[in-house]
Design a protein around this motif. Structure first.
Motif, PDB file in Angstrom:
ATOM      1  N   ILE A 180      13.084  -0.651  -7.545  1.00 17.95           N
ATOM      2  CA  ILE A 180      12.727  -0.431  -8.763  1.00 17.95           C
ATOM      3  C   ILE A 180      12.931   0.797  -9.346  1.00 17.95           C
ATOM      4  N   HIS A 188       5.377  -1.548   3.843  1.00 21.34           N
ATOM      5  CA  HIS A 188       6.375  -2.690   3.309  1.00 21.34           C
ATOM      6  C   HIS A 188       7.742  -1.683   2.992  1.00 21.34           C
ATOM      7  N   HIS A 223      11.744  -0.861   2.134  1.00 18.70           N
ATOM      8  CA  HIS A 223      13.046  -0.872   1.870  1.00 18.70           C
ATOM      9  C   HIS A 223      13.799   0.279   2.140  1.00 18.70           C
ATOM     10  N   SER A 225      11.397  -5.613   3.484  1.00 19.21           N
ATOM     11  CA  SER A 225      11.599  -6.573   2.644  1.00 19.21           C
ATOM     12  C   SER A 225      12.831  -7.406   2.917  1.00 19.21           C
ATOM     13  N   GLY A 242      13.796  -8.902  -0.167  1.00 21.79           N
ATOM     14  CA  GLY A 242      13.892  -8.861  -1.541  1.00 21.79           C
ATOM     15  C   GLY A 242      15.116  -7.986  -2.051  1.00 21.79           C
ATOM     16  N   SER A 290       8.876  -9.687   3.857  1.00 24.14           N
ATOM     17  CA  SER A 290       8.412 -10.310   2.372  1.00 24.14           C
ATOM     18  C   SER A 290       9.095 -11.681   2.273  1.00 24.14           C
ATOM     19  N   ASN A 329       9.987 -14.059  -1.206  1.00 22.80           N
ATOM     20  CA  ASN A 329       9.808 -14.288  -2.443  1.00 22.80           C
ATOM     21  C   ASN A 329      10.066 -15.619  -3.070  1.00 22.80           C
ATOM     22  N   PHE A 355      13.667 -10.481 -13.724  1.00 20.84           N
ATOM     23  CA  PHE A 355      13.037  -9.311 -13.070  1.00 20.84           C
ATOM     24  C   PHE A 355      13.324  -8.051 -13.833  1.00 20.84           C
ATOM     25  N   GLU A 396       5.431 -13.595  -1.547  1.00 22.43           N
ATOM     26  CA  GLU A 396       5.292 -12.683  -2.911  1.00 22.43           C
ATOM     27  C   GLU A 396       5.324 -13.795  -4.152  1.00 22.43           C
ATOM     28  N   TYR A 422       4.766 -14.370  -7.914  1.00 18.20           N
ATOM     29  CA  TYR A 422       4.769 -13.627  -9.345  1.00 18.20           C
ATOM     30  C   TYR A 422       4.211 -14.483 -10.406  1.00 18.20           C
ATOM     31  N   VAL A 448       1.561 -11.151  -7.089  1.00 16.92           N
ATOM     32  CA  VAL A 448       2.136  -9.747  -7.922  1.00 16.92           C
ATOM     33  C   VAL A 448       2.132  -9.849  -9.211  1.00 16.92           C
ATOM     34  N   VAL A 468       5.045  -7.498 -13.411  1.00 17.12           N
ATOM     35  CA  VAL A 468       6.649  -7.455 -13.275  1.00 17.12           C
ATOM     36  C   VAL A 468       7.023  -8.141 -14.548  1.00 17.12           C
ATOM     37  N   ARG A 516      -2.383  -4.059  -2.092  1.00 14.44           N
ATOM     38  CA  ARG A 516      -1.434  -3.132  -2.058  1.00 14.44           C
ATOM     39  C   ARG A 516      -1.133  -2.332  -3.064  1.00 14.44           C
ATOM     40  N   GLU A 558       6.627   2.322  -4.458  1.00 17.24           N
ATOM     41  CA  GLU A 558       7.595   1.152  -4.868  1.00 17.24           C
ATOM     42  C   GLU A 558       7.080   0.266  -6.073  1.00 17.24           C
ATOM     43  N   ASP A 559       5.773   0.356  -6.489  1.00 12.84           N
ATOM     44  CA  ASP A 559       5.115  -0.519  -7.304  1.00 12.84           C
ATOM     45  C   ASP A 559       4.541   0.634  -8.526  1.00 12.84           C
TER      46      ASP A 559
HETATM   47  N1  KMH Z   1       8.732  -4.904  -5.839  1.00 15.70           N
HETATM   48  C1  KMH Z   1       7.668  -5.834  -5.630  1.00 15.70           C
HETATM   49  C2  KMH Z   1       7.189  -6.063  -7.127  1.00 15.70           C
HETATM   50  C3  KMH Z   1      10.182  -7.646  -2.030  1.00 15.70           C
HETATM   51  O1  KMH Z   1      10.591  -6.624  -1.574  1.00 15.70           O
HETATM   52  O2  KMH Z   1      10.594  -8.687  -1.321  1.00 15.70           O
HETATM   53  C4  KMH Z   1       8.036  -7.065  -5.094  1.00 15.70           C
HETATM   54  C5  KMH Z   1       8.738  -6.874  -3.775  1.00 15.70           C
HETATM   55  C6  KMH Z   1       9.647  -7.867  -3.301  1.00 15.70           C
HETATM   56  O3  KMH Z   1       8.185  -6.070  -3.113  1.00 15.70           O
END
Ligand code: KMH
Ligand code: ZN
Length: 310
Positions: A15, A47, A49, A83, A85, A108, A110, A116, A170, A172, A198, A201, A254, A258-259
């Motif tokens: 993000i 977590h 990425h 992730s 995601g 993760s 979703n 998003f 996850e 939302y 979550v 978002v 969490r 990232e968030d």
């Molecule tokens: N970024 C988070 C709001 C994932 O990586 O699979 C959601 C998330 C999704 O972490």
């Protein structure tokens, strides 16, 4: 004594972009350094990425994950959660490749397709380092984060059943909890499940205390309190207050850059570990303690760090 709190730290995500904070880890070396520091500070789960080391663009390339996963595994007992995601514009096949190859303890998952929206972030910054940053942000205005039932079943089968991966589900919005409860009823998901509520978002439920209560009440009604553990992820400045509320409600937390990039309003977090220290200080002042990776492995039924493929 209340149950120990499983603390997930989400190091970098897809993000936020490099121009938003000099503290956002980008390269494998930075992810190793910040991941080990966050684990040392008390994080139970990382977590993860990946990003292109050249320009910080989100990537799901297994070769990039393999540049930092082994060191995190070797130098810490922290649970590594990949992730699936990726970023909302990546097809699922791309997003899940690293997990298919490395077979981590956790991933993760979703629980529904959704808008998003990260385009509002674009107007808060000006001097961009890379052209891709505004393209990615603006592109979210017309991108569906695709997680169809077929996609969910692909992940449950190929990662869950075939590779022993356990999931950070996850959710939302309450509809995502409904979908997960359906899969539990179909016996395609074993309980207890680990839900990530979550909030905040744009495209999902908003980050408000009454909405957290609504998510909890929905999960109690559809899953049964004894069939799930929950964690709270609030995006942005609600991260610390709603995470704290989650722990008080008997859940887990969490945090991570990232968030949210901040410790407080206008105060950029100098690292992921700084956010770990902040939430740890708050929770311990309230009489809670952080769960060890061993405790979380037992509680979440994880396969153990020797069963991964990296
Ligand atoms: N970024 C988070 C709001 C994932 O990586 O699979 C959601 C998330 C999704 O972490
Ligand atoms: Zn993520």
């Amino acid at each position: 004594m209340s149950q120990p709190v499983i603390l997930t730290c989400a190091l970098t995500g897809s993000i936020h972009t490099p121009s938003m904070s000099p503290h956002l880890p980008i390269t494998p070396e930075e992810l190793i350094e910040q991941g080990l520091a966050a684990a040392e500070a008390g994080a139970t789960i990382l977590h993860l990425h990946a990003r292109d080391p050249q320009d910080g663009r989100p990537t799901a390339d297994p070769a990039v994950f393999r540049q930092f996963l082994p060191a995190l595994k070797q130098h810490s007992d922290v649970i590594l959660n990949l992730s699936t995601g990726g970023s909302s514009r990546m097809p699922l096949a791309e997003r899940m490749q690293a997990a298919l190859q490395t077979e981590p303890e956790m991933c993760s998952l979703n629980m529904g397709s959704m808008n998003f929206g990260i385009f509002p972030l674009a107007e808060r910054y000006s001097d961009w380092q890379h052209a891709w940053e505004t393209e990615l942000l603006e592109g979210s205005r017309d991108t569906v984060f695709k997680n169809t039932f077929a996609d969910i079943e692909t992940l449950l089968t190929q990662l869950g059943q075939q590779r022993g991966v356990r999931f950070e589900f996850e959710c939302y919005d309450v509809g995502h909890i409904h979908s997960l409860a359906w899969y539990v009823r179909q016996q395609q998901v074993q309980t207890p499940v680990f839900l990530q509520f979550v909030l905040g978002v744009l495209g999902g439920i908003d980050a408000a205390p009454e909405q957290l209560m609504h998510m909890k009440n929905t999960a109690d009604r559809l899953l049964g309190a004894e069939n799930y553990h929950f964690s709270v992820l609030a995006a942005g400045l609600k991260q610390m207050p709603l995470g704290t509320m989650g722990a008080i409600m008997g859940g887990h937390v969490r945090i991570g850059l990232e968030d949210s990039l901040y410790l407080n309003k206008g105060q950029l977090a100098p690292s992921n570990a700084a956010q770990v220290h902040q939430i740890r200080h708050i929770l311990e002042a309230l009489g809670y303690r952080l769960a060890s990776p061993a405790e979380a492995r037992q509680q979440l039924g994880l396969k153990g760090k020797q069963q991964v493929n990296f």
